[in-house]
Design a protein around this motif. Sequence first.
Motif, mmCIF file in Angstrom:
data_model
loop_
_atom_site.group_PDB
_atom_site.id
_atom_site.type_symbol
_atom_site.label_atom_id
_atom_site.label_comp_id
_atom_site.label_asym_id
_atom_site.label_seq_id
_atom_site.Cartn_x
_atom_site.Cartn_y
_atom_site.Cartn_z
ATOM 1 N N GLN A 146 0.354 -42.200 5.479
ATOM 2 C CA GLN A 146 0.447 -41.377 4.269
ATOM 3 C C GLN A 146 1.089 -40.025 4.582
ATOM 4 O OE1 GLN A 146 -3.609 -41.101 2.958
ATOM 5 N NE2 GLN A 146 -3.551 -43.014 1.782
ATOM 6 N N ILE A 147 0.630 -39.404 5.654
ATOM 7 C CA ILE A 147 1.167 -38.094 6.037
ATOM 8 C C ILE A 147 2.645 -38.214 6.402
ATOM 9 C CG2 ILE A 147 1.047 -36.281 7.794
ATOM 10 C CD1 ILE A 147 -2.005 -36.798 7.855
ATOM 11 N N ARG A 148 2.997 -39.262 7.124
ATOM 12 C CA ARG A 148 4.388 -39.453 7.531
ATOM 13 C C ARG A 148 5.289 -39.675 6.318
ATOM 14 N NH1 ARG A 148 6.830 -44.022 11.573
ATOM 15 N NH2 ARG A 148 8.966 -43.306 11.399
ATOM 16 N N THR A 149 4.834 -40.461 5.360
ATOM 17 C CA THR A 149 5.614 -40.702 4.143
ATOM 18 C C THR A 149 5.847 -39.402 3.386
ATOM 19 O OG1 THR A 149 4.731 -42.940 3.974
ATOM 20 C CG2 THR A 149 5.680 -41.996 1.981
ATOM 21 N N GLN A 150 4.789 -38.606 3.249
ATOM 22 C CA GLN A 150 4.913 -37.330 2.544
ATOM 23 C C GLN A 150 5.851 -36.383 3.298
ATOM 24 O OE1 GLN A 150 3.872 -36.641 -0.441
ATOM 25 N NE2 GLN A 150 4.546 -34.525 -0.416
ATOM 26 N N ALA A 151 5.751 -36.352 4.613
ATOM 27 C CA ALA A 151 6.621 -35.477 5.405
ATOM 28 C C ALA A 151 8.083 -35.908 5.277
ATOM 29 C CB ALA A 151 6.190 -35.495 6.872
ATOM 30 N N ASP A 152 8.337 -37.203 5.290
ATOM 31 C CA ASP A 152 9.705 -37.693 5.099
ATOM 32 C C ASP A 152 10.247 -37.317 3.729
ATOM 33 O OD1 ASP A 152 9.776 -38.807 7.631
ATOM 34 O OD2 ASP A 152 9.271 -40.848 6.936
ATOM 35 N N ARG A 153 9.405 -37.388 2.733
ATOM 36 C CA ARG A 153 9.810 -37.037 1.369
ATOM 37 C C ARG A 153 10.177 -35.547 1.285
ATOM 38 N NH1 ARG A 153 5.295 -38.718 -1.846
ATOM 39 N NH2 ARG A 153 5.929 -40.809 -1.241
ATOM 40 N N VAL A 154 9.360 -34.703 1.904
ATOM 41 C CA VAL A 154 9.632 -33.260 1.886
ATOM 42 C C VAL A 154 10.909 -32.965 2.671
ATOM 43 C CG1 VAL A 154 8.799 -31.017 2.701
ATOM 44 C CG2 VAL A 154 7.238 -32.567 1.527
ATOM 45 N N TRP A 155 11.069 -33.578 3.850
ATOM 46 C CA TRP A 155 12.238 -33.329 4.684
ATOM 47 C C TRP A 155 13.522 -33.730 3.971
ATOM 48 C CZ3 TRP A 155 13.585 -30.547 8.656
ATOM 49 C CH2 TRP A 155 14.773 -30.821 9.318
ATOM 50 N N SER A 156 13.469 -34.800 3.190
ATOM 51 C CA SER A 156 14.657 -35.304 2.500
ATOM 52 C C SER A 156 14.954 -34.570 1.204
ATOM 53 C CB SER A 156 14.486 -36.796 2.188
ATOM 54 O OG SER A 156 14.291 -37.515 3.377
ATOM 55 N N SER A 157 14.095 -33.678 0.781
ATOM 56 C CA SER A 157 14.300 -32.993 -0.497
ATOM 57 C C SER A 157 15.495 -32.042 -0.422
ATOM 58 C CB SER A 157 13.041 -32.217 -0.896
ATOM 59 O OG SER A 157 12.842 -31.123 -0.029
ATOM 60 N N GLY A 158 16.100 -31.782 -1.577
ATOM 61 C CA GLY A 158 17.287 -30.940 -1.665
ATOM 62 C C GLY A 158 17.103 -29.528 -1.135
ATOM 63 N N PRO A 159 16.043 -28.800 -1.556
ATOM 64 C CA PRO A 159 15.878 -27.422 -1.071
ATOM 65 C C PRO A 159 15.722 -27.328 0.444
ATOM 66 C CG PRO A 159 14.468 -27.812 -2.968
ATOM 67 C CD PRO A 159 15.067 -29.131 -2.591
ATOM 68 N N VAL A 160 14.983 -28.264 1.022
ATOM 69 C CA VAL A 160 14.791 -28.228 2.470
ATOM 70 C C VAL A 160 16.104 -28.511 3.177
ATOM 71 C CG1 VAL A 160 13.638 -29.371 4.411
ATOM 72 C CG2 VAL A 160 12.337 -28.813 2.351
ATOM 73 N N GLN A 161 16.840 -29.508 2.718
ATOM 74 C CA GLN A 161 18.105 -29.843 3.362
ATOM 75 C C GLN A 161 19.153 -28.742 3.205
ATOM 76 O OE1 GLN A 161 18.882 -32.360 5.512
ATOM 77 N NE2 GLN A 161 16.660 -32.563 5.426
ATOM 78 N N THR A 168 22.023 -24.285 5.993
ATOM 79 C CA THR A 168 22.253 -22.848 6.178
ATOM 80 C C THR A 168 21.919 -22.430 7.607
ATOM 81 O OG1 THR A 168 21.715 -22.453 3.862
ATOM 82 C CG2 THR A 168 21.637 -20.556 5.335
ATOM 83 N N VAL A 169 20.790 -22.916 8.106
ATOM 84 C CA VAL A 169 20.383 -22.574 9.475
ATOM 85 C C VAL A 169 21.375 -23.153 10.481
ATOM 86 C CG1 VAL A 169 18.591 -22.951 11.212
ATOM 87 C CG2 VAL A 169 17.953 -22.304 8.891
ATOM 88 N N LYS A 170 21.835 -24.376 10.274
ATOM 89 C CA LYS A 170 22.816 -24.981 11.174
ATOM 90 C C LYS A 170 24.092 -24.148 11.219
ATOM 91 C CE LYS A 170 21.623 -29.907 10.867
ATOM 92 N NZ LYS A 170 22.098 -31.214 10.376
ATOM 93 N N GLN A 171 24.557 -23.700 10.049
ATOM 94 C CA GLN A 171 25.779 -22.899 9.991
ATOM 95 C C GLN A 171 25.595 -21.572 10.719
ATOM 96 O OE1 GLN A 171 28.661 -23.980 8.955
ATOM 97 N NE2 GLN A 171 29.653 -22.051 9.461
ATOM 98 N N THR A 172 24.437 -20.944 10.541
ATOM 99 C CA THR A 172 24.157 -19.681 11.219
ATOM 100 C C THR A 172 24.133 -19.876 12.728
ATOM 101 O OG1 THR A 172 22.870 -18.943 9.317
ATOM 102 C CG2 THR A 172 22.507 -17.778 11.380
ATOM 103 N N VAL A 173 23.523 -20.954 13.167
ATOM 104 C CA VAL A 173 23.467 -21.236 14.603
ATOM 105 C C VAL A 173 24.873 -21.453 15.156
ATOM 106 C CG1 VAL A 173 22.726 -22.958 16.303
ATOM 107 C CG2 VAL A 173 21.112 -22.119 14.594
ATOM 108 N N LYS A 174 25.714 -22.188 14.440
ATOM 109 C CA LYS A 174 27.083 -22.412 14.886
ATOM 110 C C LYS A 174 27.859 -21.106 14.987
ATOM 111 C CE LYS A 174 27.674 -27.130 13.190
ATOM 112 N NZ LYS A 174 28.359 -27.992 12.215
ATOM 113 N N GLU A 175 27.641 -20.204 14.027
ATOM 114 C CA GLU A 175 28.362 -18.926 14.032
ATOM 115 C C GLU A 175 27.880 -18.012 15.151
ATOM 116 O OE1 GLU A 175 27.696 -17.410 10.128
ATOM 117 O OE2 GLU A 175 29.057 -18.849 9.173
ATOM 118 N N GLN A 176 26.595 -18.038 15.441
ATOM 119 C CA GLN A 176 26.028 -17.128 16.428
ATOM 120 C C GLN A 176 26.036 -17.691 17.847
ATOM 121 O OE1 GLN A 176 25.171 -13.959 15.801
ATOM 122 N NE2 GLN A 176 25.964 -14.345 13.757
ATOM 123 N N ALA A 177 26.355 -18.955 18.012
ATOM 124 C CA ALA A 177 26.316 -19.573 19.340
ATOM 125 C C ALA A 177 27.206 -18.856 20.353
ATOM 126 C CB ALA A 177 26.673 -21.052 19.237
#
Length: 110
Positions: free
Chosen positions: A27-42, A47-56
Amino acid sequence: MSKLSFLAGLGVGYVLGAKAGQKRYNQIRTQADRVWSSGPVQSRVDTVKQTVKEQAPVVAAKLGDAAKSAGASAMDRVTGEDLPPSLHRGTDGHLHADTTGYGPGGERLP
């Protein structure tokens, strides 16, 4: 007899707990997958990936400078010379003598 009862209870508790635990885990894993796949989280992940690429490159340069400094400091400690006051190592890497007197003190020698 009490040890046997304890072990039997432990075994039953383990079996029942494992079944309930696996169900809750799923149950917890299903809920976590649902949250991870949501639009706001992604979008935030992107945004974080882009910042990391710029600051690397900046981080890499700072880490490189810090590593060089630490390496030079370690090398000085490992190969450090205990030179007398009348000798010093110049910026060219060669030893240079203090020629202002006759050794450690001009007043000590003729």
